[in-house]
Write a protein that holds these residues in place. Structure first.
Motif, PDB file in Angstrom:
ATOM      1  N   SER A 153       0.832  -1.209   0.000  1.00 14.48           N
ATOM      2  CA  SER A 153       0.000   0.000   0.000  1.00 14.48           C
ATOM      3  C   SER A 153       0.864   1.254   0.000  1.00 14.48           C
ATOM      4  O   SER A 153       0.535   2.253  -0.654  1.00 14.48           O
ATOM      5  N   LEU A 154       1.989   1.179   0.704  1.00 10.56           N
ATOM      6  CA  LEU A 154       2.912   2.317   0.730  1.00 10.56           C
ATOM      7  C   LEU A 154       3.500   2.577  -0.652  1.00 10.56           C
ATOM      8  O   LEU A 154       3.585   3.725  -1.104  1.00 10.56           O
ATOM      9  N   ILE A 155       3.877   1.503  -1.339  1.00 13.34           N
ATOM     10  CA  ILE A 155       4.443   1.655  -2.686  1.00 13.34           C
ATOM     11  C   ILE A 155       3.397   2.212  -3.640  1.00 13.34           C
ATOM     12  O   ILE A 155       3.689   3.089  -4.466  1.00 13.34           O
ATOM     13  N   LEU A 156       2.153   1.737  -3.526  1.00 10.16           N
ATOM     14  CA  LEU A 156       1.078   2.254  -4.372  1.00 10.16           C
ATOM     15  C   LEU A 156       0.847   3.747  -4.113  1.00 10.16           C
ATOM     16  O   LEU A 156       0.570   4.517  -5.038  1.00 10.16           O
ATOM     17  N   SER A 157       0.984   4.129  -2.856  1.00  8.32           N
ATOM     18  CA  SER A 157       0.837   5.550  -2.524  1.00  8.32           C
ATOM     19  C   SER A 157       1.925   6.382  -3.183  1.00  8.32           C
ATOM     20  O   SER A 157       1.659   7.474  -3.702  1.00  8.32           O
ATOM     21  N   LEU A 158       3.151   5.868  -3.171  1.00  7.96           N
ATOM     22  CA  LEU A 158       4.251   6.584  -3.832  1.00  7.96           C
ATOM     23  C   LEU A 158       3.998   6.711  -5.331  1.00  7.96           C
ATOM     24  O   LEU A 158       4.307   7.739  -5.941  1.00  7.96           O
ATOM     25  N   MET A 159       3.422   5.658  -5.919  1.00  9.87           N
ATOM     26  CA  MET A 159       3.122   5.682  -7.351  1.00  9.87           C
ATOM     27  C   MET A 159       1.951   6.606  -7.674  1.00  9.87           C
ATOM     28  O   MET A 159       1.773   7.022  -8.817  1.00  9.87           O
ATOM     29  N   ASN A 160       1.181   6.944  -6.617  1.00 12.75           N
ATOM     30  CA  ASN A 160       0.010   7.801  -6.799  1.00 12.75           C
ATOM     31  C   ASN A 160       0.279   9.201  -6.233  1.00 12.75           C
ATOM     32  O   ASN A 160      -0.575   9.799  -5.584  1.00 12.75           O
ATOM     33  N   ALA A 161       1.491   9.687  -6.488  1.00 15.63           N
ATOM     34  CA  ALA A 161       1.886  11.042  -6.079  1.00 15.63           C
ATOM     35  C   ALA A 161       1.839  11.246  -4.568  1.00 15.63           C
ATOM     36  O   ALA A 161       1.614  12.358  -4.082  1.00 15.63           O
ATOM     37  N   GLY A 162       2.045  10.180  -3.811  1.00 17.26           N
ATOM     38  CA  GLY A 162       2.120  10.301  -2.357  1.00 17.26           C
ATOM     39  C   GLY A 162       0.790  10.445  -1.653  1.00 17.26           C
ATOM     40  O   GLY A 162       0.736  10.843  -0.488  1.00 17.26           O
ATOM     41  N   LYS A 163      -0.294  10.089  -2.317  1.00 17.38           N
ATOM     42  CA  LYS A 163      -1.611  10.182  -1.701  1.00 17.38           C
ATOM     43  C   LYS A 163      -1.708   9.222  -0.517  1.00 17.38           C
ATOM     44  O   LYS A 163      -1.432   8.034  -0.640  1.00 17.38           O
ATOM     45  N   SER A 164      -2.104   9.764   0.650  1.00 16.96           N
ATOM     46  CA  SER A 164      -2.245   8.981   1.893  1.00 16.96           C
ATOM     47  C   SER A 164      -0.916   8.353   2.323  1.00 16.96           C
ATOM     48  O   SER A 164      -0.905   7.345   3.054  1.00 16.96           O
ATOM     49  N   LEU A 165       0.218   8.925   1.914  1.00 17.18           N
ATOM     50  CA  LEU A 165       1.519   8.331   2.216  1.00 17.18           C
ATOM     51  C   LEU A 165       1.793   8.297   3.713  1.00 17.18           C
ATOM     52  O   LEU A 165       2.245   7.276   4.243  1.00 17.18           O
ATOM     53  N   VAL A 166       1.530   9.407   4.408  1.00 16.80           N
ATOM     54  CA  VAL A 166       1.806   9.462   5.844  1.00 16.80           C
ATOM     55  C   VAL A 166       1.000   8.413   6.590  1.00 16.80           C
ATOM     56  O   VAL A 166       1.512   7.720   7.482  1.00 16.80           O
ATOM     57  N   SER A 167      -0.252   8.258   6.203  1.00 20.95           N
ATOM     58  CA  SER A 167      -1.107   7.260   6.845  1.00 20.95           C
ATOM     59  C   SER A 167      -0.573   5.849   6.607  1.00 20.95           C
ATOM     60  O   SER A 167      -0.547   5.015   7.526  1.00 20.95           O
ATOM     61  N   CYS A 168      -0.129   5.576   5.385  1.00 21.33           N
ATOM     62  CA  CYS A 168       0.413   4.249   5.059  1.00 21.33           C
ATOM     63  C   CYS A 168       1.669   3.954   5.862  1.00 21.33           C
ATOM     64  O   CYS A 168       1.859   2.838   6.363  1.00 21.33           O
ATOM     65  N   ILE A 169       2.530   4.953   5.996  1.00 21.46           N
ATOM     66  CA  ILE A 169       3.770   4.764   6.750  1.00 21.46           C
ATOM     67  C   ILE A 169       3.469   4.496   8.222  1.00 21.46           C
ATOM     68  O   ILE A 169       4.039   3.588   8.833  1.00 21.46           O
ATOM     69  N   LYS A 170       2.563   5.272   8.800  1.00 17.98           N
ATOM     70  CA  LYS A 170       2.229   5.097  10.212  1.00 17.98           C
ATOM     71  C   LYS A 170       1.655   3.708  10.475  1.00 17.98           C
ATOM     72  O   LYS A 170       1.996   3.060  11.470  1.00 17.98           O
ATOM     73  N   LYS A 171       0.789   3.227   9.592  1.00 18.22           N
ATOM     74  CA  LYS A 171       0.202   1.896   9.768  1.00 18.22           C
ATOM     75  C   LYS A 171       1.270   0.808   9.695  1.00 18.22           C
ATOM     76  O   LYS A 171       1.261  -0.139  10.487  1.00 18.22           O
TER      77      LYS A 171
END
Length: 204
Positions: A153-171
């Motif tokens: 999910s974190l990698i997908l967030s990076l591929m999607n311009a960092g959308k929800s990146l902080v949330s993914c990292i925290k989880k």
């Protein structure tokens, strides 16, 4: 070469070792031609099993790291091999679904990228534990085996311009903090890196 013994100043290393007792160690300041403005610390000990001298070049300060601590830290070098073991075990190197040498090479390089990022995040999870007052350490081996979906999910967030990146990292960090602690902290304190008071850095 310069050592703490005044009689051994400005001698060639082979001259010193030729008569030096093999049950003792040397802690020297050395220079190489062309690098005289950059002196090195050289620790030398005899390896009885291999019947040869072992040379350890370092820039660690003697005030902070004694000779015995440098020698013990050198014995931890085998942990470098753990990175390659983790990559080969969990990156699908046993089989590639392609006959293209270029694609295989790219997949191998990507494996190193993934393990580097994973370890960085594992160290960040470790930092989170320390900040919470928890002294237990994170196992990088467990990290490689768990949290795959959250890492994806974190990698997908990076591929999607960092959308929800902080949330993914925290989880992901929270998951590893709960499920990827080392199993034998007491043993590690006697024989592993924690014996030297070393801690993981890089994931602030």
């Amino acid at each position: 070469m310069e050592s703490e013994n005044p009689q051994e100043k400005l001698k060639k290393l082979k001259e010193v070792l030729s008569g030096f007792p093999k049950d003792q160690c040397l802690d020297l300041d050395v220079e190489w031609p062309g690098f005289k403005v950059w002196p090195f610390r050289l620790d030398v000990r005899w390896n009885d099993k291999r019947q040869k001298w072992v040379f350890i070049v370092t820039n660690l300060n003697r005030v902070e790291f004694t000779l015995s601590e440098v020698l013990r830290a050198y014995r931890l070098r085998w942990q470098i091999e753990l990175i390659f073991k983790e990559i080969k075990s969990y990156s699908g190197w046993h089989r590639f679904n392609t006959n293209s040498a270029t694609l295989v090479f790219s997949l191998i390089l990507m494996s190193f990228v993934v393990v580097t990022l994973t370890r960085y995040l594992a160290h960040a999870a470790q930092a989170n534990l320390y900040n919470s007052g928890v002294t237990e350490e994170i196992s990088t081996h467990k990290v490689m085996k768990s949290g795959t979906r959250l890492f994806g999910s974190l990698i997908l967030s990076l591929m999607n311009a960092g959308k929800s990146l902080v949330s993914c990292i925290k989880k992901l960090l929270s998951f590893w903090g709960d499920n990827a602690k080392r199993e034998h902290p007491a043993r590690d304190g006697c024989s592993r890196r924690t014996r030297l008071g070393l801690c993981a850095v890089g994931g602030a």
